[in-house]
Each structure stands twice: as C-alpha cells, then as structure tokens.
Design a protein around this motif. Structure first.
Motif, mmCIF file in Angstrom:
data_model
loop_
_atom_site.group_PDB
_atom_site.id
_atom_site.type_symbol
_atom_site.label_atom_id
_atom_site.label_comp_id
_atom_site.label_asym_id
_atom_site.label_seq_id
_atom_site.Cartn_x
_atom_site.Cartn_y
_atom_site.Cartn_z
ATOM 1 N N ARG A 534 -22.833 3.674 -20.664
ATOM 2 C CA ARG A 534 -22.043 4.113 -21.673
ATOM 3 C C ARG A 534 -21.368 5.346 -21.405
ATOM 4 N N VAL A 535 -20.063 5.325 -21.548
ATOM 5 C CA VAL A 535 -19.280 6.551 -20.550
ATOM 6 C C VAL A 535 -18.249 6.812 -21.639
ATOM 7 N N VAL A 557 -20.149 -0.059 -21.999
ATOM 8 C CA VAL A 557 -19.347 0.490 -23.138
ATOM 9 C C VAL A 557 -18.563 1.609 -22.691
ATOM 10 N N VAL A 558 -17.250 1.658 -22.776
ATOM 11 C CA VAL A 558 -16.290 3.101 -22.456
ATOM 12 C C VAL A 558 -15.527 3.241 -23.842
ATOM 13 N N ILE A 572 -9.939 -3.703 -17.489
ATOM 14 C CA ILE A 572 -10.426 -5.036 -17.168
ATOM 15 C C ILE A 572 -12.026 -5.073 -17.919
ATOM 16 N N THR A 573 -12.080 -6.024 -18.608
ATOM 17 C CA THR A 573 -13.685 -6.304 -19.342
ATOM 18 C C THR A 573 -14.211 -7.602 -18.820
ATOM 19 N N ASP A 574 -15.500 -7.704 -18.624
ATOM 20 C CA ASP A 574 -16.077 -9.086 -18.100
ATOM 21 C C ASP A 574 -17.603 -8.893 -18.413
ATOM 22 N N SER A 575 -18.109 -10.062 -18.945
ATOM 23 C CA SER A 575 -19.507 -10.134 -18.675
ATOM 24 C C SER A 575 -20.184 -8.961 -19.896
ATOM 25 N N GLY A 576 -19.497 -9.024 -21.097
ATOM 26 C CA GLY A 576 -19.864 -8.313 -22.320
ATOM 27 C C GLY A 576 -19.581 -6.835 -22.309
ATOM 28 N N GLY A 577 -18.628 -6.487 -21.293
ATOM 29 C CA GLY A 577 -17.943 -5.158 -21.223
ATOM 30 C C GLY A 577 -17.112 -4.803 -22.658
ATOM 31 N N VAL A 578 -17.160 -3.630 -23.006
ATOM 32 C CA VAL A 578 -16.465 -3.319 -24.168
ATOM 33 C C VAL A 578 -15.759 -1.954 -23.733
ATOM 34 N N ILE A 579 -14.242 -1.831 -23.945
ATOM 35 C CA ILE A 579 -13.675 -0.703 -24.065
ATOM 36 C C ILE A 579 -13.110 -0.338 -25.539
ATOM 37 N N ARG A 580 -13.251 0.905 -26.341
ATOM 38 C CA ARG A 580 -12.992 1.287 -27.312
ATOM 39 C C ARG A 580 -11.702 2.448 -27.523
#
Length: 580
Positions: A534-535, A557-558, A572-580
């Motif tokens: 988480r960053v 999570v970013v 780019i998001t993949d495999s459950g990655g999230v950018i908020r």
C-alpha cells in the motif's frame, strides 16, 4: 364625446403613499402626472432613459405605456383606450430604466367604469335622425377610433417587447457578470487552497522533524542514563568489594600497646605477624590463631634445640654465619593501586555527569567523500565523518527507539554498490538525508549532487525516511529505490533518471507500506511498481520517456494525488491491483 381626465399623484419606491383611487370611464382621455419619490425624497429622473407605466387590467392583460419627463421628479403618461378597455380595477406601477437596470415604484390602482353609451342602440327613427344630422360622421369617427386602437395596441406591444428585450439583456449582462465573478472566486479559492495545503505540508514536516528530534533526545538520554547507571553500579560494587580489603593495608612496625591501629594495619609481635581485623588499641596479638582483633598472617619457626652448624637453608649456604633469603616481588602491574581505587568513585561521578549532559543530544552520523570509516562519524569534518553510507547504517542498533539521522554531504557514493538496510525495528525512525553543510536538503533539484548506486530496504518495521538522493544504477537486476516487507518507508524528492528501459525506478512489494512525494523518474520501463503493498503517490515531477507510470498488481493499492510520473501508459492494474 370622451372626457378629459387628469390626475396628479405621488408615488414612492419604498413608502406606500395614501392615494385616492382615480376613477375613469371607458373611452375617456386620461392623463396621469406622477411625482416620483425615494423613501420620501424627490427622485431625480435625469439619468433615466425610459419611463413606462405598467398596467395590469382586470382581464390580466398587461399594457405598457411610455411616459414623458415633465419635471425634475415628474413624468406624465397619456392613457389610451387599450388601458381602459376592460372595466374594473387596474394595478399600476412605474418602471424606470437606466444604465444600471430597471427599478419599479410601489404599485397603486385606478378604477375603470363602463361607458354608459357604448352599447346604446338607437331606434330606426333615431338612427335616421342621427344619420341626417351627422351624415357620415360616425363612420369616419369609428374608422378613426379603430385605427387609433390598432395603433395603440401595436405601440403597446412594441413597448412591451422592447421592455422585455431590455430586461432580458440586463439579466444576461447580470448573469455574465456573476459568472465572471464566480470564476474569479473559484480561481482565488483554488489558489488559497493550494497555499493552505502547502502550508499544511510544511507544518506537518516541521512537526514530524520536531517529533523525531524529541524522540532522539529522549531515547538517547534514557540509553545514556541507563548505561551510566549500570557502569556506576558495577564500579561501586567492585569498590565495595575491594576497598574493605585494601583500605589502610600497610605495615606499622612492631606491635606497640600505645598505638591506635586501624583495620588492615599489619604488625609484628615476637616471631609472628598479624593484621588488624578492626580498629584496636591495647589489645595485644598473641598465639598462632585469630582473635576478635587480630588475624594471623605468618607464624615464626621453632627455635632449634641441638648444637652444631647450619650448612644450608633452601640450598643457600650461610655467609659469616647468616643465611640471606630473597623473597621475589609479585607482579602487580595488572592490578589497581589503592590510590587508583580510591579515585574510581570521583571518576565515575564525573563520567556520569558528562554522560547525562550528552544524553539530550540526537544520534547523528555524517558521511563525506573525504571522510574515513575509522572515524567516529559524529562530526562533520574529514577527521570526524565516515566515508561510506553503509558504514553509518551498520553502526546503528537494530532496535530503533528514537530517531537516528545520517547526513550525507555532496558527492558520488555509487562506488559503494547497493546500500542495504535490513532488519531494523522499533518505534523510532531512521532518516537518511542529503545535507549541504548547513541544513538538510529536501528538493529534487539538488539530488544530482548526492549520487548512490541504489538503495535496498528489507524487513524493516520502523520508520525510514530517505530525502533527495539520486540512483545512478543503470542495470536491470535491481531498482533504484526498493522496499520489501518493510513499513512506513518514505521516499521524498528522490531521483532515478538513468536510461534503462527494463528497470523499475521505485518498487514496493511483499506487504510494504510507504509514500513517494516530489520524486522524479525518467527513461524507465516502470516509474513506480507496487506489488501486494500500500503506497501513497503524490506530487511527482513530470519526468519523461517512461513506458509505464504506475503499475499496481497482486492486490496492491496506490492512493494518488496531484501529479504522477509521465509515461506512454499512465496506469496499469492487474491481479486485484487498485489505483485510487
């Protein structure tokens, strides 16, 4: 024949005047002379361009009548048949138009009575008589009346349309003015918000620094005090064990009954020697066993009873009838003297006071290109600072209770290879920061002056802050700034711009948490990659020539804010990655 009716009335914008309601009859010629006031004061009409009398008839039809300025605050309106067409009460208000818009007076009313002769139908004889008397007069009058009515209606419609146009234009200008004002307010509010946010970040940074320094001072003071106390306690115990056995340990000639002896004084009595077990006066040592006052040190030999000559003692032959025995001196070079032991207490007291005076200072190491790793690292000069950053890191204890700071002077430290921080933990923080010799540096512009190969942070569970360093590593095996399985990692104003199309500039993985603020990344395959971590990512300098800006995978999570690293593919998001 219509009657001429003229009414002079006072009207006000704010105060309702008592007006005797005018009464007129259909088809009369009616003139209203209106004196205009504002809150009881004469209202100058010289700046007014248009005067209208807005009449609402009983059938709810609005009729606009143009007026003429006839005095300083006086305007005159001539009503036609249109205004008086419908019997009943008519609501009236004056509307004035100038450059600032439209203003209306308080309303008043007048009453229209039905024309009693309007619907009169004469008999045949009467009609004939009228025709004979008037000839074609009625027809002409009717035609004139029709034309006048149509003209008045058309004029009223024109006036109404013009009034509506003026009103619409005024409202449009007002709306445009409001829009421009709102836009100005929005821009001003945004500027204020940005300034407030900047001030908040500055205050937060100052607060964090103050908190870090407080923790450093507190932790160092506690550690130094504990160390000093432990050393003093051990020394005191040693002194307590040794001093009773050495205090007053000296030979005081043969025993004399009139001498005051102290504990540990040694005397000789007859052939024996004794040591005082306590202060004593007049208690003579006797015998070969200990007494309450004296302990036996040595017992004299038994006198010989035979006759003859002594030939040797311990292999030594007598000379002139005497045998000289030499007792070797023991090697006491490694033992403290009595005076040294007595001085220990004063030395420890001074050491403890000095330790306590230094306990309020923070733990800070300096690294310089002209330093030496054999130095203490605590002074910013070539004889006091370290040469390598890794040396300063290795000097730190793994448990971080306060804040440990490593200040790096301008230079190229890439020859060290990858810098590693591993296994640190505790409630404190480690701060690695560029330092210009006067203050810590926290901006990307200066990071070119503080070059490292790369930085690897592994399995650290305390806070780690890294400010204004530049990675010069150009290979593909590792990232410029890499955190794995570590918490509270902060990269501020760091830079990685060396060209490497397959390299990741900043990488967090395996449950790490952290923040990137004000950093710069160019010429990379990925600027920031987050894997199962988480960053917070905010306020990046634009950079260029990155293939991917943000890459978030494996339920990472970013949270992004403000500008992000520029790239061909921004996210780019993949495999459950999230950018908020």
């Amino acid at each position: 024949m219509p009657l001429q009716n003229t009414f002079t009335l006072d009207v006000d914008f704010k105060v309702r005047n008592l007006i005797n309601e005018p009464i007129v009859t259909q088809n009369d010629e009616v003139t209203f002379i209106l004196n205009v006031y504002d809150d009881g004061q004469e209202f100058a009409l010289s700046s007014v361009s248009t005067f209208t009398l807005a009449s609402v008839r009983p059938d709810k039809v609005s009729v606009m009548t143009l007026g003429e300025l006839t005095g300083t605050n006086q305007v005159t309106f001539a009503l036609g048949s249109t205004e008086l067409l419908v019997p009943g009460t008519v609501d009236v208000a004056i509307q004035l138009y100038d450059a600032d818009g439209r203003v209306s007076t308080l309303p008043f009313t007048y009453k229209v009575l039905k024309d009693p002769v309007k619907d009169y139908v004469p008999s045949t004889d009467e009609q004939t008589l009228i025709e004979l008397v008037l000839g074609q007069g009625p027809v002409i009058l009717e035609e004139a009346k029709r034309v006048a009515t149509e003209t008045a209606v058309a004029e009223a419609l024109r006036v109404t349309a013009e009034s509506n146009r003026v009103t619409a234009e005024t409202e449009r200008v007002g709306a445009e003015t409001s829009r421009v004002t709102s836009e100005g307010d929005r821009v001003s509010n945004e500027s204020t918000r940005v300034e407030s946010e900047s001030a908040r970040q500055t205050a937060e940074t100052a607060r964090n620094q103050a908190e870090e320094e407080r923790e450093i001072y507190t932790s160092t003071a506690i550690q130094n005090a504990e160390t000093a106390t432990r050393v003093a306690t051990n020394a005191t115990e040693a002194i307590n064990l040794v001093l009773p056995n050495v205090l007053n340990l000296e030979y005081i000639a043969p025993y004399n009954a009139e001498t005051q002896y102290l504990k540990n004084n040694i005397v000789r009595k007859d052939k024996n020697s004794y040591i005082a077990l306590q202060p004593t006066l007049g208690n003579e040592p006797t015998g070969t066993t200990d007494s309450p006052f004296w302990g036996v040190v040595a017992i004299g030999g038994v006198d010989g009873t035979g006759t003859g000559t002594v030939t040797s003692v311990n292999g030594i032959e007598p000379e002139n009838g005497n045998v000289t025995l030499v007792i070797p001196n023991p090697d006491l070079s490694g033992l403290a003297t009595k005076l040294e032991l007595e001085d220990v207490d004063d030395t420890l007291t001074n050491h403890l006071a000095e330790t306590m005076s230094h306990s309020q200072q923070g733990v800070t190491y300096y690294v310089r290109p002209d330093g030496d790793d054999n130095n203490l690292g605590t002074i910013d000069n070539r004889t006091g600072a370290f040469r390598n950053i890794q040396t300063a890191i290795n000097k730190l204890k793994k448990y971080i209770r306060g804040t440990a700071k490593i200040r790096i002077l301008p230079g190229d430290y890439s020859s060290e290879g990858q810098i590693k921080m591993e296994g640190f933990y505790g409630p404190g923080r480690i701060v690695i920061t560029a330092y210009d010799g006067l203050s810590d540096v926290q901006n990307t512009d200066s990071s070119d002056s503080y070059g490292i190969d790369s930085l690897f942070i592994n399995n650290c569970r305390n806070g780690i802050d890294v400010f204004s360093l530049k990675s010069t590593y150009s290979g593909s095996e590792r990232s410029g700034f890499y955190a794995i399985n570590s918490s509270f990692v902060f990269f501020g104003w760091c830079r990685d711009t060396v060209e490497s199309s397959v390299k990741i500039g900043f990488l967090f993985e395996v449950g790490s948490t952290g923040t990137c603020v004000g950093c710069l990344c160019s010429n990379k395959g990925v600027a920031l990659e987050v894997r199962n971590s988480r960053v917070n990512s905010t306020s990046w300098l634009p950079g260029n020539a990155n293939s991917i800006g943000l890459k978030v995978i494996q339920v990472g999570v970013v949270g992004k804010g403000y500008t992000q690293p520029q790239s061909t593919i921004m996210e780019i998001t993949d495999s459950g990655g999230v950018i908020r």
